[in-house]
Scaffold this motif. Structure first.
Motif, PDB file in Angstrom:
ATOM      1  N   LEU A  75     -14.631   7.112   9.585  1.00 52.93           N
ATOM      2  CA  LEU A  75     -13.356   6.397   9.573  1.00 52.93           C
ATOM      3  C   LEU A  75     -12.748   6.512  10.958  1.00 52.93           C
ATOM      4  O   LEU A  75     -12.883   7.540  11.621  1.00 52.93           O
ATOM      5  CB  LEU A  75     -12.409   7.015   8.540  1.00 52.93           C
ATOM      6  N   LEU A  93      -9.663  -5.628   0.337  1.00 52.23           N
ATOM      7  CA  LEU A  93      -9.148  -4.259   0.410  1.00 52.23           C
ATOM      8  C   LEU A  93      -8.518  -3.923  -0.935  1.00 52.23           C
ATOM      9  O   LEU A  93      -7.938  -4.783  -1.577  1.00 52.23           O
ATOM     10  CB  LEU A  93      -8.095  -4.143   1.513  1.00 52.23           C
ATOM     11  N   LYS A 127       0.826  -1.202   0.000  1.00 54.23           N
ATOM     12  CA  LYS A 127       0.000   0.000   0.000  1.00 54.23           C
ATOM     13  C   LYS A 127       0.870   1.266   0.000  1.00 54.23           C
ATOM     14  O   LYS A 127       0.628   2.186  -0.773  1.00 54.23           O
ATOM     15  CB  LYS A 127      -0.874  -0.049   1.259  1.00 54.23           C
ATOM     16  N   TYR A 183      -6.635  -6.525  10.172  1.00 54.22           N
ATOM     17  CA  TYR A 183      -7.894  -6.136   9.545  1.00 54.22           C
ATOM     18  C   TYR A 183      -8.953  -7.214   9.745  1.00 54.22           C
ATOM     19  O   TYR A 183      -8.756  -8.370   9.402  1.00 54.22           O
ATOM     20  CB  TYR A 183      -7.715  -5.845   8.047  1.00 54.22           C
ATOM     21  N   GLU A 240      -5.162  12.071   6.524  1.00 49.57           N
ATOM     22  CA  GLU A 240      -3.936  11.277   6.333  1.00 49.57           C
ATOM     23  C   GLU A 240      -2.828  11.725   7.280  1.00 49.57           C
ATOM     24  O   GLU A 240      -2.067  10.906   7.785  1.00 49.57           O
ATOM     25  CB  GLU A 240      -3.443  11.366   4.874  1.00 49.57           C
ATOM     26  N   ASN A 255      -5.911  11.477  -2.920  1.00 45.61           N
ATOM     27  CA  ASN A 255      -6.794  10.511  -2.253  1.00 45.61           C
ATOM     28  C   ASN A 255      -8.060  11.179  -1.743  1.00 45.61           C
ATOM     29  O   ASN A 255      -8.023  12.301  -1.239  1.00 45.61           O
ATOM     30  CB  ASN A 255      -6.071   9.843  -1.084  1.00 45.61           C
ATOM     31  N   VAL A 256      -9.165  10.456  -1.848  1.00 42.55           N
ATOM     32  CA  VAL A 256     -10.457  10.913  -1.332  1.00 42.55           C
ATOM     33  C   VAL A 256     -11.126   9.723  -0.665  1.00 42.55           C
ATOM     34  O   VAL A 256     -10.604   8.613  -0.698  1.00 42.55           O
ATOM     35  CB  VAL A 256     -11.384  11.417  -2.469  1.00 42.55           C
ATOM     36  N   TYR A 257     -12.285   9.959  -0.053  1.00 42.90           N
ATOM     37  CA  TYR A 257     -13.039   8.833   0.501  1.00 42.90           C
ATOM     38  C   TYR A 257     -14.525   8.988   0.198  1.00 42.90           C
ATOM     39  O   TYR A 257     -15.138   9.997   0.532  1.00 42.90           O
ATOM     40  CB  TYR A 257     -12.813   8.695   2.011  1.00 42.90           C
ATOM     41  N   MET A 258     -15.068   7.956  -0.438  1.00 41.50           N
ATOM     42  CA  MET A 258     -16.482   7.925  -0.830  1.00 41.50           C
ATOM     43  C   MET A 258     -17.277   7.039   0.136  1.00 41.50           C
ATOM     44  O   MET A 258     -16.709   6.149   0.756  1.00 41.50           O
ATOM     45  CB  MET A 258     -16.595   7.308  -2.233  1.00 41.50           C
ATOM     46  N   TYR A 262      -9.272  14.894   3.060  1.00 39.96           N
ATOM     47  CA  TYR A 262      -8.637  13.595   3.256  1.00 39.96           C
ATOM     48  C   TYR A 262      -7.144  13.750   3.564  1.00 39.96           C
ATOM     49  O   TYR A 262      -6.579  12.967   4.332  1.00 39.96           O
ATOM     50  CB  TYR A 262      -8.847  12.696   2.038  1.00 39.96           C
ATOM     51  N   MET A 315     -20.799  11.252   3.932  1.00 42.87           N
ATOM     52  CA  MET A 315     -20.120  12.374   3.294  1.00 42.87           C
ATOM     53  C   MET A 315     -19.037  11.858   2.359  1.00 42.87           C
ATOM     54  O   MET A 315     -18.512  10.771   2.528  1.00 42.87           O
ATOM     55  CB  MET A 315     -19.494  13.286   4.349  1.00 42.87           C
ATOM     56  N   ILE A 316     -18.742  12.660   1.375  1.00 38.64           N
ATOM     57  CA  ILE A 316     -17.573  12.446   0.541  1.00 38.64           C
ATOM     58  C   ILE A 316     -16.453  13.275   1.148  1.00 38.64           C
ATOM     59  O   ILE A 316     -16.610  14.474   1.336  1.00 38.64           O
ATOM     60  CB  ILE A 316     -17.854  12.902  -0.906  1.00 38.64           C
ATOM     61  N   ILE A 317     -15.354  12.631   1.514  1.00 35.06           N
ATOM     62  CA  ILE A 317     -14.224  13.395   2.021  1.00 35.06           C
ATOM     63  C   ILE A 317     -13.354  13.751   0.825  1.00 35.06           C
ATOM     64  O   ILE A 317     -12.780  12.878   0.177  1.00 35.06           O
ATOM     65  CB  ILE A 317     -13.412  12.613   3.077  1.00 35.06           C
ATOM     66  N   ARG A 318     -13.292  15.050   0.521  1.00 35.92           N
ATOM     67  CA  ARG A 318     -12.584  15.526  -0.667  1.00 35.92           C
ATOM     68  C   ARG A 318     -11.069  15.580  -0.430  1.00 35.92           C
ATOM     69  O   ARG A 318     -10.610  15.421   0.707  1.00 35.92           O
ATOM     70  CB  ARG A 318     -13.148  16.898  -1.066  1.00 35.92           C
ATOM     71  N   PRO A 319     -10.270  15.782  -1.479  1.00 34.20           N
ATOM     72  CA  PRO A 319      -8.813  15.690  -1.322  1.00 34.20           C
ATOM     73  C   PRO A 319      -8.242  16.524  -0.166  1.00 34.20           C
ATOM     74  O   PRO A 319      -7.398  16.049   0.584  1.00 34.20           O
ATOM     75  CB  PRO A 319      -8.281  16.181  -2.673  1.00 34.20           C
ATOM     76  N   ASN A 378     -13.563   1.586   8.468  1.00 37.52           N
ATOM     77  CA  ASN A 378     -14.798   2.349   8.411  1.00 37.52           C
ATOM     78  C   ASN A 378     -15.851   1.622   9.245  1.00 37.52           C
ATOM     79  O   ASN A 378     -15.863   0.396   9.287  1.00 37.52           O
ATOM     80  CB  ASN A 378     -15.268   2.516   6.959  1.00 37.52           C
ATOM     81  N   TRP A 388      -8.548   4.427  -1.110  1.00 37.40           N
ATOM     82  CA  TRP A 388      -8.223   3.153  -0.464  1.00 37.40           C
ATOM     83  C   TRP A 388      -9.464   2.729   0.292  1.00 37.40           C
ATOM     84  O   TRP A 388      -9.959   3.489   1.127  1.00 37.40           O
ATOM     85  CB  TRP A 388      -7.034   3.310   0.476  1.00 37.40           C
ATOM     86  N   ASN A 417     -12.454  -0.737   1.392  1.00 38.40           N
ATOM     87  CA  ASN A 417     -12.912  -2.126   1.387  1.00 38.40           C
ATOM     88  C   ASN A 417     -14.128  -2.224   0.472  1.00 38.40           C
ATOM     89  O   ASN A 417     -14.936  -1.296   0.405  1.00 38.40           O
ATOM     90  CB  ASN A 417     -13.270  -2.582   2.807  1.00 38.40           C
TER      91      ASN A 417
END
Ligand SMILES: [Zn+2]
Ligand SMILES: [Zn+2]
Lengths: 476, 476
Positions: B159, A159, A53, B69, B50, A67-70, B46, B39-43, B141, A139, A141
């Motif tokens: 998250l 993942l 990763k 995991y 990170e 990177n984003v999270y949906m 995020y 929500m969508i976490i935008r760049p 998540n 990134w 699951n």
């Protein structure tokens, strides 16, 4: 638990599937849980994933992606917006129907992949060519409701990272699709020492909703293929279904060109099946959580443990090194470190201390090397490089020995039965031939490789004119 | 899109909730999706996560923990094994009832937290005191089916990391619970510049299934509290329900002592509400994805852009620096960088180049500082440290000014109405008083702080003897 580690594992040539199961559990990569088809990734397995990763994330960022999270959940109506996509995925999604005690007005599926979520977001944030390209990755699951499962190779949940990008032009999208396939190939070849064949999937095998799919295919020890990473040019299909339009440089509204690409925990299964042997896991040094294990010999004798810890201390900044100072016998420790695929074992005992040297043992070849104290660091560094290269070359040699060209179906089935592996054969482009070959041989088209050879003028199946060479194989 | 960035946002003292929504969307931290409450976490958002994740992951590993995991889905029967736990979580889980077209024999919930999965695994792998401690963590998540949601603060999905450990003795488990609370406090105070109050939750407010819960509580700009991280001593409750037993040093079977602890994306909401102002986000330098933004002035003039890029090039190894060379006007760029909370802005124009200097502008104070070229790097480094400290001190000052002691309920309600914030008051230990206080004031007990003061001899509510000081507040 320790006992289990050094119990004999199944011989790989006797029962490869059982050998695989033995290795993933006894090397403590995974454990089963009461959740059908899901796995627990244990610390040793997860540390391998973290290394993959980190390396891939660095590459993804260096190539300009963010990177984003949906969200995890997708409303049914959203999933249905792209027709081919829903047809491909509907049979294998998990459905959430209740939140607490309340029945939901609309079912939500757990993402099997996130194209539709990205599409919806892109529609919101893209308006002009100035907003392009959008180069996003996440990134996450995902869940696919598989009937038969095996740790890493096929699990309900896995993942992965999924890249999703939007571009002004078809050429930009094409370039991106190629670029990310190259990144995946690099990770496989450089980090995991897995040689890959790069190519394009046939229409039958491409991603549901894509214009075309590029793939890297690798060959396992048992002669079966494994799809190791895919990169899709989505064209404007999703953009049209979702209305992702932008004002172009001519002031006209047009749909964006999209790509998506993914790389998963599955690759750990490939790494195991490419490099493993009858003693267990064999890890490429680049990805090994522990590269060198120090095993003190006759550690009860004065000075041995001290010398071992001194070595550990002096080497730990240059190499991932650990020490096994437990009260198990050295023989147990040797077997354990072999089972876990640690690239190098460093033995140090009273005699070595006296003679100012240590013994290094290679996991890949079993070779023992005496090294004088002042040369240890350099020798470890040299050997780790050599092991990494050797694993790659061995895997490449294996693939070459298991790749055959077939001009007739007799040659095709003959080679496949005798040798397994990749069969290169010409194909006319008709899906009926592809279907028939699969039915008769169980081999599927892995890809139309970028590096083509004109093996004959006609399709191996129907003898009609053919100008494409396809790689076929039985596959995981 | 750019236009939206510099539209005026709601004044925070006018409507704090709307201010918050304006900031999270206009600073491009999040976007909404068609998935209710997710929500969508935008760049940009995020990248902040990170940085928090990396810092915390490093601490978690340095304190001896390993990442693993666990599966996303939990069978209903497994969730039900610990009675208090299922009572606490059942009303807020999402249920999967179908896989593909098939109705499942047993419902699966999406993990709201993973105690039961860890418990099941620990039962498999722990047999002897030699297997202890087990110090595991996972980044994952989770879903909790909340009715009302707000980005970061309360979302269906969030998250987090969740640590789960097993120990030989009660003392070891206690020590771990304290240690991880300290790690969280450090991340809040050092990285995010958020001062916290450490303490213990009351029985009413503790985690479902825990023996006791430690917490860190922080105070937002509007005077409301936010629980910022919790660490639970689970005692032997889960171990008994799941049969996680080990042979102790005396050769007897006994249940393990467990802890769990979690830290979530919620903290980003806290950071926004502690430091933000009417111009938008204010990011502590330690966590800012971009610490310095270079804005060229009169960039069409010869030499300006070159000088800006030269600066960028020479500084990028020592600081996270970006350049805005777009064709927007400097004023727009100033507003944008303020909205995004970038700690320092560096302005460079023709006159600066001539005079061999630049102008640095602090986001936290608005102060402009002229700096000679040869001192830029040192001055940036000094200012970033100063901003980090200033934000912490400002937040601490705010908390102190919003903390009041109350000996009577009149003082309690008077202070709460007038000033909001934390109310310190003595408590007899009865839940009925806690319930009544909540009903009358909407304030909940945040914690019994480790640092106690004996404000009076009796409970603020019932006037019976009291030896515990509790911090009360209205909370997010
Ligand atoms: Zn044909
Ligand atoms: Zn009372």
């Amino acid at each position: 638990m320790t006992k289990k580690m050094v119990e004999k594992i199944t011989n790989m040539d006797e029962d490869f599937a059982q050998w695989y199961t033995d290795v993933v559990t006894k090397a403590e990569l995974v454990d089963y849980s009461s959740v059908r088809g899901s796995m627990i990734i244990r610390p040793y397995g997860y540390a391998i994933w973290e290394r993959i990763k980190d390396a891939l994330d660095t590459q993804i960022k260096e190539t300009g992606h963010e990177n984003v999270y949906m969200p995890l959940l997708i409303p049914e109506s959203l999933l249905q917006k792209e027709k081919d996509h829903i047809e491909g995925f509907a049979p294998e999604v998990a459905w959430v129907t209740h939140g607490g005690d309340e029945k939901l007005a609309e079912r939500l599926c757990i993402r099997p992949t996130s194209e539709v979520l990205f599409a919806e977001h892109y529609k919101n944030i893209i308006h002009s060519y100035r907003d392009l390209p959008k180069l996003y990755n996440q990134w996450a699951n995902v869940i696919r409701w598989e009937k038969t499962t095996r740790p890493f190779l096929r699990t309900l949940e896995f993942l992965w990272q999924e890249g999703h990008t939007c571009h002004e032009t078809e050429e930009d999208a094409h370039e991106e699709t190629v670029k990310m396939l190259e990144v995946y190939a690099e990770i496989c070849e450089r980090l995991l020492a897995i040689p890959v064949v790069k190519g394009r999937k046939t229409e039958k095998e491409k991603f549901a909703g894509a214009k075309y799919t590029y793939t890297i295919e690798s060959l396992m020890h048992d002669g079966k293929a494994l799809q190791s990473g895919t990169s899709h040019n989505l064209g404007t299909g999703f953009a049209e279904s979702f209305g992702i339009e932008f004002l172009n440089r001519e002031g006209k509204l047009q749909p964006v060109h999209q790509t998506s690409w993914g790389f998963t925990t599955r690759i750990i299964g490939a790494m195991i099946m490419v490099h493993g042997d009858d003693k267990g896991l064999v890890l490429p040094p680049e990805v090994a959580p522990i590269q060198v294990l120090i095993v003190p010999i006759a550690q009860h004798k004065e000075g041995v443990l001290d010398a071992a810890y001194d070595l550990h201390h002096s080497l730990k900044s240059s190499v991932r090194i650990a020490i096994d100072a437990s009260d198990k016998k050295p023989g147990w420790k040797f077997n354990e470190s072999e089972m876990k695929g640690i690239p190098l074992r460093l033995e140090i005992g009273p005699k070595d201390i006296e003679e100012k040297k240590v013994v290094l043992v290679r996991r890949d070849t079993g070779e023992k090397i005496q090294v004088e104290n002042e040369k240890i660091e350099a020798e470890i560094s040299r050997l780790l490089k050599e092991i990494q290269e050797n694993l790659y070359n061995k895997a490449l040699g294996h693939r070459i020995s298991k790749t055959a060209a077939a001009v007739t179906m007799d040659e095709f089935t003959g080679n496949l039965t005798k040798n397994g592996g990749f069969i290169n054969a010409m194909w006319c482009g008709k899906q009926s031939c592809e279907d028939q070959i699969k039915e008769q041989t169980q081999a599927t088209s892995r890809c139309i490789p970028f590096e083509q050879e004109q093996l004959s003028e006609v399709c191996v199946y129907c003898s009609e004119p053919a100008d494409k060479m396809v790689v076929w194989a039985k596959a995981y």
